[in-house]
Design an enzyme around this catalytic site. Structure first.
Site, PDB file in Angstrom:
ATOM      1  N   HIS A   1      57.006  59.390  32.875  1.00 33.71           N
ATOM      2  CA  HIS A   1      56.884  59.652  34.310  1.00 33.71           C
ATOM      3  C   HIS A   1      56.179  58.520  35.074  1.00 33.71           C
ATOM      4  O   HIS A   1      56.682  58.024  36.084  1.00 33.71           O
ATOM      5  CB  HIS A   1      56.114  60.954  34.568  1.00 33.71           C
ATOM      6  CG  HIS A   1      56.688  62.153  33.860  1.00 33.71           C
ATOM      7  ND1 HIS A   1      58.023  62.312  33.637  1.00 33.71           N
ATOM      8  CD2 HIS A   1      56.097  63.266  33.352  1.00 33.71           C
ATOM      9  CE1 HIS A   1      58.233  63.472  33.015  1.00 33.71           C
ATOM     10  NE2 HIS A   1      57.079  64.053  32.824  1.00 33.71           N
TER      11      HIS A   1
ATOM     12  N   ASP B   1      52.999  61.633  26.608  1.00 36.38           N
ATOM     13  CA  ASP B   1      53.522  62.758  27.377  1.00 36.38           C
ATOM     14  C   ASP B   1      53.815  62.375  28.835  1.00 36.38           C
ATOM     15  O   ASP B   1      54.763  62.881  29.426  1.00 36.38           O
ATOM     16  CB  ASP B   1      52.484  63.903  27.334  1.00 36.38           C
ATOM     17  CG  ASP B   1      52.979  65.177  28.007  1.00 36.38           C
ATOM     18  OD1 ASP B   1      54.102  65.595  27.692  1.00 36.38           O
ATOM     19  OD2 ASP B   1      52.247  65.741  28.846  1.00 36.38           O
TER      20      ASP B   1
ATOM     21  N   GLU C   1      46.482  66.718  37.070  1.00 41.96           N
ATOM     22  CA  GLU C   1      46.839  68.132  36.924  1.00 41.96           C
ATOM     23  C   GLU C   1      45.569  68.961  36.751  1.00 41.96           C
ATOM     24  O   GLU C   1      44.563  68.454  36.235  1.00 41.96           O
ATOM     25  CB  GLU C   1      47.704  68.328  35.679  1.00 41.96           C
ATOM     26  CG  GLU C   1      49.006  67.565  35.708  1.00 41.96           C
ATOM     27  CD  GLU C   1      49.863  67.904  34.497  1.00 41.96           C
ATOM     28  OE1 GLU C   1      50.680  68.817  34.608  1.00 41.96           O
ATOM     29  OE2 GLU C   1      49.687  67.262  33.448  1.00 41.96           O
TER      30      GLU C   1
ATOM     31  N   HIS D   1      62.168  64.330  34.540  1.00 42.71           N
ATOM     32  CA  HIS D   1      62.283  65.164  35.746  1.00 42.71           C
ATOM     33  C   HIS D   1      61.577  64.551  36.956  1.00 42.71           C
ATOM     34  O   HIS D   1      61.854  64.920  38.088  1.00 42.71           O
ATOM     35  CB  HIS D   1      61.844  66.610  35.474  1.00 42.71           C
ATOM     36  CG  HIS D   1      60.365  66.830  35.470  1.00 42.71           C
ATOM     37  ND1 HIS D   1      59.563  66.545  34.399  1.00 42.71           N
ATOM     38  CD2 HIS D   1      59.526  67.311  36.428  1.00 42.71           C
ATOM     39  CE1 HIS D   1      58.311  66.848  34.684  1.00 42.71           C
ATOM     40  NE2 HIS D   1      58.256  67.311  35.916  1.00 42.71           N
TER      41      HIS D   1
ATOM     42  N   LYS E   1      62.431  64.309  41.595  1.00 38.53           N
ATOM     43  CA  LYS E   1      61.569  64.816  42.679  1.00 38.53           C
ATOM     44  C   LYS E   1      61.958  64.156  43.994  1.00 38.53           C
ATOM     45  O   LYS E   1      62.244  62.961  44.041  1.00 38.53           O
ATOM     46  CB  LYS E   1      60.091  64.533  42.361  1.00 38.53           C
ATOM     47  CG  LYS E   1      59.555  65.421  41.247  1.00 38.53           C
ATOM     48  CD  LYS E   1      58.082  65.182  41.037  1.00 38.53           C
ATOM     49  CE  LYS E   1      57.586  65.876  39.782  1.00 38.53           C
ATOM     50  NZ  LYS E   1      57.194  67.259  39.961  1.00 38.53           N
TER      51      LYS E   1
HETATM   52  C1  BG6 Z   1      55.847  67.233  31.644  1.00 34.71           C
HETATM   53  C2  BG6 Z   1      54.692  67.102  30.700  1.00 34.71           C
HETATM   54  O1  BG6 Z   1      56.829  66.276  31.364  1.00 34.71           O
HETATM   55  O2  BG6 Z   1      55.396  67.056  32.978  1.00 34.71           O
HETATM   56  C3  BG6 Z   1      53.617  68.118  31.031  1.00 34.71           C
HETATM   57  O3  BG6 Z   1      55.149  67.297  29.372  1.00 34.71           O
HETATM   58  C4  BG6 Z   1      53.208  68.009  32.471  1.00 34.71           C
HETATM   59  O4  BG6 Z   1      52.494  67.958  30.177  1.00 34.71           O
HETATM   60  C5  BG6 Z   1      54.433  68.027  33.390  1.00 34.71           C
HETATM   61  O5  BG6 Z   1      52.356  69.097  32.767  1.00 34.71           O
HETATM   62  C6  BG6 Z   1      54.046  67.713  34.827  1.00 34.71           C
HETATM   63  O6  BG6 Z   1      55.159  67.898  35.661  1.00 34.71           O
HETATM   64  P1  BG6 Z   1      54.992  68.301  37.184  1.00 34.71           P
HETATM   65  O7  BG6 Z   1      56.376  68.326  37.712  1.00 34.71           O
HETATM   66  O8  BG6 Z   1      54.322  69.639  37.206  1.00 34.71           O
HETATM   67  O9  BG6 Z   1      54.136  67.242  37.808  1.00 34.71           O
END
Ligand code: BG6
Length: 482
Positions: free
Chosen positions: A239, A234, A215, A177, A181
Site C-alpha cells: 500500500h 503487510d 490505524e 485495494h 480508493k
Molecule cells: C490490509 C492490511 O491490506 O489493509 C491490514 O492487511 C490493514 O492489516 C488494512 O488493516 C488497512 O486497509 P484500510 O482500507 O482500512 O486502510
C-alpha cells in the site's frame, strides 16, 4: 454531484474461498452495492466455490448475512432478493477432482468469466492447474489474486511463475485495494489534470514528502498471519509503496495500464537501500480495553513490528535529495491516511526574518474525510503590521462537491468492476511486485541479522519516540496524526 454508472457486460464470477472472511467482508457486499447502483446486470452469475458442503439456500443465507452485516444502508428485501438470484454455489476441492466438472457446466461461454482466488497463495498453483486440466481456461478469462503476493522476492517470483504457466500477464489482476480508493486515483488527477502543481513537483521546490497510514485497530483475529508478516510486509511493501509511486512517478503518456505501471516500476527501481538509522520499528503496548501486541499474537518473544517509519530516497533526476518519510502502524492515535507534500522555504523573506518558517504544504487526505488542503501563508487580518499566518485552503470532497460519501464506490467495488471491464490500470503487474520485494527484502533481512527488537510505543500515541526523532533531527516535523 451526480455519479455516472456505466453498466458492465454480464459476467460469470467464480469466487474460490467463498465462505472466507474476505468474501464475506468485502466481495459480496461490494457486488451487492454495484448491483444496487445498476452496474451489475441481473443476468450475471456469482458462483461461490469452497470446500464446505452447502446447499444453495445455505450459501444464499450466508451471503445475505454478510451483506447485512457490512452495509449500513437500509437494505430493501426486494433488492436483496433480486441480487441473491444471481448466486450459485459449487462445492469444490481445490487440490482434488470434486466439483470441477460441475463448475465447467454452469459457466457460460458467451459471458465474461473471472475467477477470484480468495484463498491462501499456497493453493494458487492447484487452482490454476485445475482450471487448465478441466479446460476451463481460455484466453479471455481473468483471474484475481489478493495480497500477500509472496513474503519475499523468492516466493513472489515462484507465484508469478506458477500463474504464468497458465495465464498471460494481461489475464492476472493482482489486487492492492489502496489503488481502488477514490482519493488515490485523485492523486493522478491532481498531478496530471492540473498545470498548477507539476512544475513545482520536484527537488527544486519540494522540501520533503510525508506519507502516513495510521490505524487505531490492533491485529484483530489475524494474529498468526500478522506475526509472520509485520507492518513492513503487510502495509509498506504494497500500500505505502503504491502511494509513493503515484506521488513520485513521471507523467505516463496515457492513462493506460502499462503506461502507468511502467512509470511506477521506474520509481521502485530508483529507490535507494535504506540505512538502518533511517528505520524505526515499534510494537504497541496495552491500552485500557486491549492487550499489548505480544499478548494479542500470543507470542511473548515476538520481534514483529506493528509500526514502522522510514526515510526513503529516490535516486533520480526529479527527486534526488528529497526525503520521503513514510510511516504506518496499528493502535495509533487516529485512523488516518494522508500524504503531505511540503514545499521549500521561500528563498528570501521581504517581510523580515520573523516572517520565515512558513512553508506551503499540499495535503492529500485519503481517509477519512477525503479531500485536499493547501496550506498557504496570508496576512493576519486586522491592524498590527504585516504578521503572517498559515491557513488551509480546504477542499473536503464531501462538502465542496456535495458528495454523498456513502455513494462513492468502495475500493473493492471499483476494482471488481475493473476486472469485469478488463482494465488493469489499478492492479499491480508481476514485475512491479517483484521490484517492491527486491527493495523490501534487504530491510527485513537486516533486522533478522541484527536481531533487531522493535521499540515499544504507547497505544493511542503517534508511535515510538524515535520515529518523531527521525524528522526532528533533520529540522522537520511529522504532521499530527488526527
Ligand atoms: C490490509 C492490511 O491490506 O489493509 C491490514 O492487511 C490493514 O492489516 C488494512 O488493516 C488497512 O486497509 P484500510 O482500507 O482500512 O486502510
Amino acid at each position: 454531484m451526480v455519479s455516472r454508472v456505466i453498466p458492465v457486460r454480464s459476467f460469470d464470477l467464480v469466487i474460490f474461498g467463498a465462505t472466507g472472511d474476505l468474501a464475506k467482508r468485502k466481495i459480496f457486499p461490494s457486488l451487492f452495492r454495484r448491483f444496487l447502483a445498476g452496474q451489475v446486470p441481473q443476468d450475471s452469475q456469482i458462483i461461490g466455490a469452497a470446500r464446505s458442503n452447502l446447499s444453495r439456500k445455505t450459501f444464499s443465507d450466508l451471503v445475505k448475512n454478510s451483506i447485512k452485516n457490512v452495509n449500513e444502508l437500509n437494505i430493501k428485501e426486494n433488492d436483496l432478493k433480486k441480487f441473491l438470484k444471481c448466486l450459485n454455489y459449487i462445492q469444490i476441492d481445490a487440490t482434488g477432482s470434486d466439483g470441477w466438472n460441475e463448475l465447467k457446466k454452469v459457466l457460460r461461454p458467451s459471458k465474461i468469466q473471472a475467477f477470484y482466488f480468495s484463498v491462501s497463495p499456497s493453493i494458487f498453483g492447484s487452482l490454476a492447474q485445475s482450471l487448465h486440466n478441466y479446460e476451463i481456461t481460455h484466453e479471455n478469462i481473468r483471474i484475481v489474486v489478493e495480497k500477500p503476493f509472496g513474503r519475499n522476492l523468492e516466493t513472489s517470483k515462484q507465484l508469478n511463475i506458477i500463474l504464468s504457466e497458465h495465464f498471460k500477464e494481461e489475464q492476472i489482476y493482482r489486487i492492492d485495494h489502496y489503488l481502488g480508493k477514490e482519493t488515490v486515483q485523485n492523486l493522478m488527477a491532481i498531478r496530471f489534470g492540473n498545470m498548477l502543481f507539476e512544475p513545482l513537483w520536484n527537488a527544486q521546490y519540494v522540501d520533503h514528502i510525508q506519507i502516513t497510514v495510521s490505524e487505531t485497530v490492533g491485529v484483530g483475529d489475524r494474529s498468526e498471519y500478522y506475526d509472520h508478516s509485520g507492518a513492513m510486509r503487510d502495509m509498506v511493501q504494497n500500500h505505502l509503496m503504491q502511494l509513493l509511486c503515484l506521488i513520485a512517478m513521471e507523467p505516463p503518456a496515457r492513462f493506460e495500464p502499462d503506461s502507468v505501471r511502467d512509470e511506477k516500476l521506474k520509481v521502485i527501481r530508483a529507490l535507494d537501500p535504506v540505512a538502518p538509522h533511517h528505520i524505526v520499528r515499534g510494537q504497541y503496548g496495552s491500552g485500557s480495553d486491549h492487550a499489548d501486541y505480544r499478548a494479542d499474537v500470543d507470542n511473548k518473544n515476538s520481534k514483529t513490528e506493528s509500526f514502522v517509519a522510514l526515510k526513503v530516497n529516490i535516486s533520480n533526476y526529479r527527486w534526488a535529495g528529497v526525503p520521503f518519510y513514510i510511516r504506518t502502524g496499528k493502535r495509533l492515535k487516529a485512523r488516518t491516511s494522508e500524504i503531505a507534500v511540503v514545499f521549500k522555504e521561500k528563498p528570501h523573506s521581504i517581510f523580515g526574518p520573523e516572517a520565515r518558517n512558513h512553508q506551503n504544504a499540499l495535503i492529500i487526505r485519503l481517509q477519512p474525510d477525503e479531500g485536499i488542503t493547501m496550506d498557504v501563508t496570508i496576512k493576519e487580518p486586522g491592524p498590527g503590521g504585516m504578521r503572517l499566518i498559515d491557513v488551509p485552503l480546504d477542499m473536503t470532497f464531501s462538502e465542496t462537491l456535495g458528495l454523498d460519501v456513502d455513494a462513492v464506490p468502495d475500493a473493492y467495488e471499483r476494482l471488481i468492476m475493473d476486472v469485469i471491464r478488463g482494465n488493469q490500470t489499478l492492479f499491480m503487474r508481476g514485475d512491479e511486485v517483484e521490484a517492491a520485494w527486491r527493495w523490501t527484502d534487504p530491510i527485513i533481512n537486516g533486522w533478522i541479522e541484527r536481531n533487531d527488537v522493535p521499540k515499544p510505543y504507547d497505544s493511542g500515541s503517534s508511535g515510538p519516540y524515535d520515529s518523531l526523532n527521525l524528522l526532528e533531527r533533520e529540522g522537520r516535523k511529522w504532521r499530527e496524526i488526527m
